[in-house]
Design an enzyme around this catalytic site. Sequence first.
Site, short mmCIF file in Angstrom:
data_model
loop_
_atom_site.label_atom_id
_atom_site.label_comp_id
_atom_site.label_asym_id
_atom_site.label_seq_id
_atom_site.Cartn_x
_atom_site.Cartn_y
_atom_site.Cartn_z
CB CYS A 91 -0.95 0.00 1.14
SG CYS A 91 -0.05 0.01 2.90
CD GLU A 100 -0.28 -5.30 8.57
OE1 GLU A 100 -0.25 -4.53 7.72
OE2 GLU A 100 -1.13 -5.63 9.18
#
Length: 412
Positions: free
Chosen positions: A58, A120
């Site tokens: 992202c 992450e």
Amino acid sequence: MDENIPLNISDFFVAGINYKKTDAETRGQFAINNDQYNIILEMAAAKNIESLFILSTCNRTEIYGFADSADDLVSLLCTQTTGTQQVFNKLAYIKNGVSAVEHLFNVGAGIDSQILGDYEIIGQLKKAVKFSMDRGFINCFMERLFNCVLQASKTIKNSTELSSGSVSVSFAAVQYIKRALVPSDTHKILVIGIGKMGSSTCKNIVDYLSGSQVTLINRTEEKAAGLAAELGMNYAPVEELTDYISSSEIILVATNASAPIVLKEHLVNKGDKLIIDLSIPYNVEPGCEELTNVTLVNVDELSKMRDDNLQKRQAEMPKAKAIIESHISVFLTWHQMRQTAPALKAVKTRLSDIYVQHFAETQVNSGKCSLNNAEGKIQRVVNDMAGKMKIKNECGCHYLEAINEFILAVAN
């Protein structure tokens, strides 16, 4: 690729864009899904680019690989993006050699993330490398480098507070919900897409939004059913997506579709909605935020949230960087040894030949030197040569010096 051929580290490149110079919409133009990734690898093979991987998240799209130039990698990447190569080059950072190695370490540690210490990213990196490795595009250099990055990331997580608390985009999304809404046990939450990001979001919902009614919808229904059973949530088939969008007050979108799946028509006159789009490119149709009943948040807005632990994590940066420097040093030492190994092997063979041809019979018969002693002297000379090459890699000079040293050692 012949794995016995030493690789020139200056031919290792990374070219990428990230949140520092681009917004989420622009990054979406260069996001790569698995189908596009596969096509790029097929094209790379045709162009004799034999080792690369792509990290598309992202907050970044980066291509790492061995090539004659970074432009070779960028042109491959942009064959599958809606954004042009010209735009990419204008916004991109390009690094090679040791700088590219250091960049990958920083990315893997979460130091280069939009949310400092993001835990992450290492999972996303594992997935990206595995995709390329399964298709034969990770050479020995990149495999060793990636393993060193994993080790550094693990050491940083275990021995520093860089990732103190829960630090990730999915955690930030759940915290946004928690801060934005009046406490209630009846929030109806819909999570669309349960890949790495969606699954992590669901686990954070369990930890921080207990009591909410959560429904999962995924393109593969069996996967949604499995996660729902594990976390005590509900799931529904993708055919019922429109109905659940209408009835849910909170919608988290973590899909990887090439086009929006939450449309403006789904939301008109359907009650107040908080929608968090974690997808890159956006999977919520542009214009949805114009509806008075809709609050739409994307990943860039999440990163601007007040972070209670940020100062604490920033204080851990020197420790994290020291760990990274140590692991980079280990990796570069391994790489240098791999480059010098053929030369050292050739010297060892040549010294053995010299001994057999010129010294063996007279030395053994005279008792001055046994075969075992000769081998020991050869190895000491080779080890000394290796040490000198670490300091200054001048193979030819050290080769002649090693022969002279051995002749003197045997003669005496």
